[in-house]
Scaffold this motif. Structure first.
Motif, PDB file in Angstrom:
ATOM      1  N   GLU A  40       0.881  -1.176   0.000  1.00  0.00           N
ATOM      2  CA  GLU A  40       0.000   0.000   0.000  1.00  0.00           C
ATOM      3  C   GLU A  40       0.908   1.213   0.000  1.00  0.00           C
ATOM      4  O   GLU A  40       1.936   1.244   0.692  1.00  0.00           O
ATOM      5  CB  GLU A  40      -0.998   0.010   1.178  1.00  0.00           C
ATOM      6  N   ILE A  52       1.027   5.206   0.622  1.00  0.00           N
ATOM      7  CA  ILE A  52       0.248   6.297   1.222  1.00  0.00           C
ATOM      8  C   ILE A  52       1.039   7.597   1.135  1.00  0.00           C
ATOM      9  O   ILE A  52       2.141   7.711   1.695  1.00  0.00           O
ATOM     10  CB  ILE A  52      -0.048   6.029   2.724  1.00  0.00           C
ATOM     11  N   ASP A  95      -6.466   1.220  -6.177  1.00  0.00           N
ATOM     12  CA  ASP A  95      -6.985   1.196  -4.807  1.00  0.00           C
ATOM     13  C   ASP A  95      -5.895   0.995  -3.760  1.00  0.00           C
ATOM     14  O   ASP A  95      -6.115   1.184  -2.569  1.00  0.00           O
ATOM     15  CB  ASP A  95      -8.110   0.167  -4.641  1.00  0.00           C
ATOM     16  N   ARG A 134      -3.112   5.843  -2.061  1.00  0.00           N
ATOM     17  CA  ARG A 134      -4.015   6.897  -1.596  1.00  0.00           C
ATOM     18  C   ARG A 134      -3.215   8.084  -1.084  1.00  0.00           C
ATOM     19  O   ARG A 134      -2.010   7.978  -0.803  1.00  0.00           O
ATOM     20  CB  ARG A 134      -4.969   6.391  -0.523  1.00  0.00           C
TER      21      ARG A 134
END
Ligand SMILES: Nc1nc2c(ncn2[C@@H]2O[C@H](COP(=O)(O)OP(=O)(O)O)[C@@H](O)[C@H]2O)c(=O)[nH]1
Ligand SMILES: [Mg+2]
Length: 399
Positions: free
Chosen positions: A67, A69, A89, A92
């Motif tokens: 992920e 970020i 997705d 972010r």
């Protein structure tokens, strides 16, 4: 590629060089653990697509669960739109509210992160994402903290680093030496386990050196360093200002206090005491110059230096207690000094009369021992009575 690893405690430095490459060249390292990459950003919209591409290439080629970020501080420069345009997705951007700052942004990001391995890296492509598998491997082999390092064998910086930038970085690293034996604790590229991060105590993220903060506050025992080539930023400008560099001195003082609490208080107390000697003599000279008598000059010197010592100790040495009543503290401070003088006199008298052999020099030895005892008494009285700590948990905020 080499990984250098050693204990962070300067006096137990185990600088063994561990060569992971013998076990696994980069292409064969398989990272099975999911990782969260936190990228602090401030006005980095131009760099966001580039860093995304590099991380995606890593993710796809190595099949790592990632992920990504971006922790942004209201840049309002199109960064949010740049991340929206990516439309993945696993990527972010978080817009922070409140005070802007690199270290708090990283800490917030680590708190939000979902995966067991945390990575922090700059957005400006100075830090090669391709080194991440090596860093994760070092964690997997038992290291607690891994730095992407410019200053170990195999590491480098772009050639056009000017002398002052180099000197600056070196001095900053030297100041950190009592806290960690890592060669590049100034690096903004590092990895640790989420579990270690969750154990951090008293995080007080001032300034830029978030890796150093975490190494100290997570009480990390061993740090590994993976060599990287540190590339100058591609787009945008560095946000490292002179103010941030001065913040580093504040930061390093807090870390020293955290790690070497009483020794640091004592050192600061001694420095203030030495400044008191200078203040005393200057006041004496000034009063004599103004035509005062010797006794007025001496009393004036003592009075002014007692006040300046009090104020400096309250402001710096025992700054955690500066929210309390200064008048009470002043009375306590003067009383401790008075008692300290009595201790000084009694110890010196006792030694010269009963303990030391008669002879030249004995009285000086006794006087020195008296001064030492008086000082130690004075310090303990101030540290544990006059400026005692009330709420241990609040200290980090008040230092
Ligand atoms: N969220 C946030 N990020 C910041 C802030 N200041 C700097 N950064 C980011 O932190 C990283 C390091 O900053 P940079 O300007 O490259 O410092 P340098 O590498 O020391 O020149 C970059 O990704 C910046 O965008 C800040 O106040 N808030
Ligand atoms: Mg940078």
């Amino acid at each position: 590629m080499l990984v250098h690893k050693y204990s962070h405690r300067a006096n137990t430095r185990k600088h063994s060089i561990m060569s992971f490459h013998e076990a696994a060249p980069l292409a064969r390292i398989s990272v099975t653990v999911p990782i969260s990459i936190v990228v602090p950003t401030y006005r980095e919209c131009e760099n966001i697509p580039h860093i995304f591409n590099r991380v995606r290439a890593l993710r796809d080629s190595q099949n790592i669960e990632i992920e990504l970020i971006f922790m942004d501080d209201k840049s309002n420069d199109g960064s949010v739109e740049a991340v929206a345009a990516i439309g993945e997705d696993w990527v972010r951007i978080v817009e922070r509210n409140g005070e802007r700052g690199l270290s708090p942004a990283v800490i917030d990001g680590f708190q939000l992160a979902q995966h067991p391995v945390l990575i922090c890296m700059d957005c400006d492509l100075s830090h090669p994402p391709e080194a991440i598998p090596q860093m994760v491997l070092a964690l997997a082999s038992g290291q607690e903290f891994v730095l992407g390092s410019r200053y170990v064998k195999g590491g480098s910086t772009d050639d056009d680093w000017g002398f002052f930038r180099w000197l600056n970085s070196r001095i900053a690293t030297l100041l950190a030496a009592p806290l960690t034996s890592a060669r590049d604790p100034m690096s903004g590229f590092f990895a640790l386990r989420k579990e270690s991060f969750d154990h951090a105590r008293d995080l007080s993220p001032v300034g830029y050196k978030i890796a150093l903060e975490l190494i100290v506050k997570c009480d990390v025992d061993n740090v590994a360093e993976v060599p990287i080539h540190f590339q100058d930023r591609m787009h945008g400008e560095s946000k490292l200002t002179l103010k941030e560099q001065l913040n580093y001195l504040k930061h390093i003082r807090r870390l020293y206090i955290h790690r070497f609490a009483n020794a640091m208080y004592f050192l600061q107390f001694m420095i203030v005491g030495a400044s008191g000697v200078v203040v005393n003599l200057l006041t004496l000279s000034l009063l004599l110059w103004l035509g005062a008598s010797d006794s007025v000059g001496l009393v004036g010197g003592i009075a002014v230096s007692v006040v300046s010592n009090f104020l400096l100790n309250r402001r710096f040495t025992f700054s955690y207690a500066r929210d309390r009543n200064p008048w009470k503290q002043f009375v306590g401070f003067v009383s401790a000094s008075g008692l300290g003088m009595a201790v000084n006199y009694s110890v010196a008298l006792y030694l010269s009369k009963y303990a030391l052999p008669d002879g030249q020099g004995s009285i000086y030895l006794a006087a020195l021992a008296g001064i030492g005892s008086g000082m130690i008494f004075n310090f303990l009285g101030n540290r544990f009575v006059v400026f005692r700590k009330r709420f241990i948990k609040d200290n980090a905020k008040n230092i």
